[in-house]
Design a protein around this motif. Structure first.
Motif, PDB file in Angstrom:
ATOM      1  N   LEU A   1      71.970  -4.924 -51.497  1.00 38.71           N
ATOM      2  CA  LEU A   1      70.638  -4.510 -51.918  1.00 38.71           C
ATOM      3  C   LEU A   1      69.609  -5.110 -50.976  1.00 38.71           C
ATOM      4  CD1 LEU A   1      69.657  -2.865 -54.380  1.00 38.71           C
ATOM      5  CD2 LEU A   1      69.210  -5.021 -55.541  1.00 38.71           C
ATOM      6  N   THR A   2      68.666  -4.288 -50.512  1.00 34.59           N
ATOM      7  CA  THR A   2      67.604  -4.808 -49.647  1.00 34.59           C
ATOM      8  C   THR A   2      66.504  -5.433 -50.507  1.00 34.59           C
ATOM      9  OG1 THR A   2      66.448  -2.707 -49.703  1.00 34.59           O
ATOM     10  CG2 THR A   2      67.989  -3.050 -47.872  1.00 34.59           C
ATOM     11  N   LYS A   3      65.544  -6.039 -49.841  1.00 35.08           N
ATOM     12  CA  LYS A   3      64.446  -6.691 -50.555  1.00 35.08           C
ATOM     13  C   LYS A   3      63.654  -5.691 -51.392  1.00 35.08           C
ATOM     14  CE  LYS A   3      60.709  -9.903 -49.478  1.00 35.08           C
ATOM     15  NZ  LYS A   3      59.923 -10.447 -48.354  1.00 35.08           N
TER      16      LYS A   3
ATOM     17  N   GLU B   1      64.917  -3.263 -52.852  1.00 34.11           N
ATOM     18  CA  GLU B   1      65.863  -2.742 -53.836  1.00 34.11           C
ATOM     19  C   GLU B   1      66.435  -1.375 -53.505  1.00 34.11           C
ATOM     20  OE1 GLU B   1      64.336  -3.362 -57.814  1.00 34.11           O
ATOM     21  OE2 GLU B   1      64.736  -5.503 -57.614  1.00 34.11           O
TER      22      GLU B   1
ATOM     23  N   SER C   1      69.220  -9.018 -48.048  1.00 38.88           N
ATOM     24  CA  SER C   1      68.330  -9.141 -49.205  1.00 38.88           C
ATOM     25  C   SER C   1      66.942  -9.694 -48.854  1.00 38.88           C
ATOM     26  CB  SER C   1      68.981 -10.042 -50.256  1.00 38.88           C
ATOM     27  OG  SER C   1      69.246 -11.317 -49.696  1.00 38.88           O
TER      28      SER C   1
ATOM     29  N   ASN D   1      74.834  -9.124 -58.271  1.00 44.01           N
ATOM     30  CA  ASN D   1      73.407  -8.900 -58.511  1.00 44.01           C
ATOM     31  C   ASN D   1      73.265  -7.720 -59.485  1.00 44.01           C
ATOM     32  OD1 ASN D   1      70.789  -7.532 -58.098  1.00 44.01           O
ATOM     33  ND2 ASN D   1      70.427  -9.191 -56.637  1.00 44.01           N
TER      34      ASN D   1
ATOM     35  N   THR E   1      70.850  -5.939 -60.472  1.00 49.16           N
ATOM     36  CA  THR E   1      70.082  -4.780 -60.021  1.00 49.16           C
ATOM     37  C   THR E   1      70.945  -3.887 -59.123  1.00 49.16           C
ATOM     38  OG1 THR E   1      68.206  -6.287 -59.963  1.00 49.16           O
ATOM     39  CG2 THR E   1      67.855  -4.092 -59.036  1.00 49.16           C
TER      40      THR E   1
HETATM   41  C1  LIG Z   1      69.021  -9.065 -56.688  1.00 52.40           C
HETATM   42  O1  LIG Z   1      68.537  -8.574 -55.475  1.00 52.40           O
HETATM   43  C2  LIG Z   1      67.127  -8.396 -55.421  1.00 52.40           C
HETATM   44  C3  LIG Z   1      66.792  -7.736 -54.108  1.00 52.40           C
HETATM   45  O2  LIG Z   1      67.382  -8.373 -53.022  1.00 52.40           O
HETATM   46  C4  LIG Z   1      66.461  -9.739 -55.590  1.00 52.40           C
HETATM   47  O3  LIG Z   1      65.059  -9.557 -55.598  1.00 52.40           O
HETATM   48  C5  LIG Z   1      66.893 -10.339 -56.909  1.00 52.40           C
HETATM   49  O4  LIG Z   1      66.350 -11.626 -57.036  1.00 52.40           O
HETATM   50  C6  LIG Z   1      68.411 -10.416 -56.986  1.00 52.40           C
HETATM   51  N1  LIG Z   1      68.794 -10.848 -58.289  1.00 52.40           N
HETATM   52  C7  LIG Z   1      69.629 -11.842 -58.459  1.00 52.40           C
HETATM   53  C8  LIG Z   1      69.946 -12.189 -59.869  1.00 52.40           C
HETATM   54  O5  LIG Z   1      70.150 -12.448 -57.533  1.00 52.40           O
END
Ligand SMILES: *[C@@H]1O[C@H](CO)[C@@H](O)[C@H](O)[C@H]1NC(C)=O
Length: 332
Positions: free
Chosen positions: A90-92, A94, A115, A170, A172
């Motif tokens: 997942l990129t920053k 999302e 990320s 992750n 998301t």
């Molecule tokens: C999941 O990835 C997103 C995007 O990179 C990030 O903002 C988020 O903090 C991450 N969530 C976790 C639980 O690591």
């Protein structure tokens, strides 16, 4: 004197009957287990496969094109591969992207994490990448050095099964991948998971109608069940067993780079894992067995001889030629 003798006799009789009881129970258990191992249909309803893959292109075929690029996927699909294997991050901002490493240094030369960047900020791949599962081998790609979105793969190949490795734990990412799979109506063309059991559990919870693979702890559990004879009695939620062929490690590292203990361990792992009767039992239950990452004809041959459903390779052309020559047909 007489009473003492009867007591001993009685004790002997009790011992005998306990022994007979244990023996018959153990024999009964072993026979039932052996029977159910051979005929799992007696206890479990066979899982219906929505697709079957023999020819699987690892990262799209990392030995013939730059890994995980659209060019690699297109080449593999044009060749008639049954399945694309790929990895997600997942990129920053999302976006779900197809890429193997969390850090981009190996592939792009830039030391940042996927990320930490928005999709538009991601660097391009280097023009030449090492092939992880082939010794001293580099792949010089063509024009396509772009990290693609998962959505693009789904749009370009709507009918090709895809094996998705969820690279980070992750929520998301898991949610977004599930949404994409549903949106592109691909639940019947997808398997997802990771070697990490937490990730697989979350995937299954997020959307139980997308098949999952066995995580590493679950593979070990599976082996434990198999070798104690319990496996035939136990229901399994996973529909795909994706395991390495341990013997390739010696080839990968070079035989002289491994010490005695490492060689022994590889030998043992190979014996424990590469079991024809295990593969047969699982495939009879509708659980497919894929072996990775094989790049030599002798390993292709061994995998299919063992009864594996499919082989993951970095060299889709090589595997295709082998299958054509040996009459290993495409699944129905
Ligand atoms: C999941 O990835 C997103 C995007 O990179 C990030 O903002 C988020 O903090 C991450 N969530 C976790 C639980 O690591």
């Amino acid at each position: 004197m007489l009473t003492l003798n009867t007591t001993i006799l009685r004790n002997k009789q009790t011992e005998m009957s306990v022994a007979v009881y244990i023996l018959s129970t153990v024999t009964g258990y072993m026979l039932t287990s052996a029977l159910l191992l051979k005929c799992p249909g007696l206890l479990h309803r066979r899982r219906k496969e929505t697709f079957i893959s023999r020819h699987i292109s690892h990262r799209g075929g990392a030995g013939e094109n730059l890994e995980n690029t659209m060019a690699a996927f297109k080449h593999a699909v044009d060749l008639g591969t049954d399945m694309l294997e790929l990895d997600c991050h997942l990129t920053k901002d999302e976006q779900v992207v197809v890429s193997h490493d969390a850090n981009l240094e190996r592939c792009t030369g830039t030391d940042t994490r996927v990320s930490e960047l928005a999709y538009s900020e991601l660097p391009s791949y280097l023009c030449k990448l090492g092939v992880t599962f082939q010794r001293e081998c580099f792949c010089e790609g063509g024009e396509d050095t772009r990290i693609p979105l998962l959505r693009e793969v789904f749009e370009a190949f709507p009918y090709t099964p895809v094996n998705i490795d969820i690279k980070v734990n992750n929520d998301t990412l898991i949610k977004k991948v599930s949404e994409l799979v549903v949106k592109y109506d691909r639940e019947h063309l997808t398997v997802w998971g990771n070697s990490n059991n937490q990730i697989v559990k979350k995937c299954y919870k997020e959307n139980p109608s997308i098949p999952v693979l066995f995580s590493l702890p679950r593979v070990l559990q599976l082996l434990g069940l198999f070798y104690t004879g319990l496996l035939p009695f136990v229901p399994l939620k996973e529909q795909f067993l994706e395991i390495p062929m341990p013997s390739i490690i010696s080839k990968l590292r070079g035989p002289n780079r491994l010490n005695r203990r490492q060689r022994l361990l590889i030998w043992l792992a190979d014996i424990l894992l590469m079991r024809k009767s295990l593969f047969k039992h699982l495939t009879d239950r509708g659980i497919q067995v894929y072996i990775w990452v094989l790049n030599d004809e002798e390993d292709f041959q061994r995998a299919f001889d063992l009864g594996a459903t499919g082989v993951m390779t970095d060299f889709p052309t090589r595997l295709k030629d082998f299958m054509d020559r040996n009459g290993i047909s495409k699944p129905q």
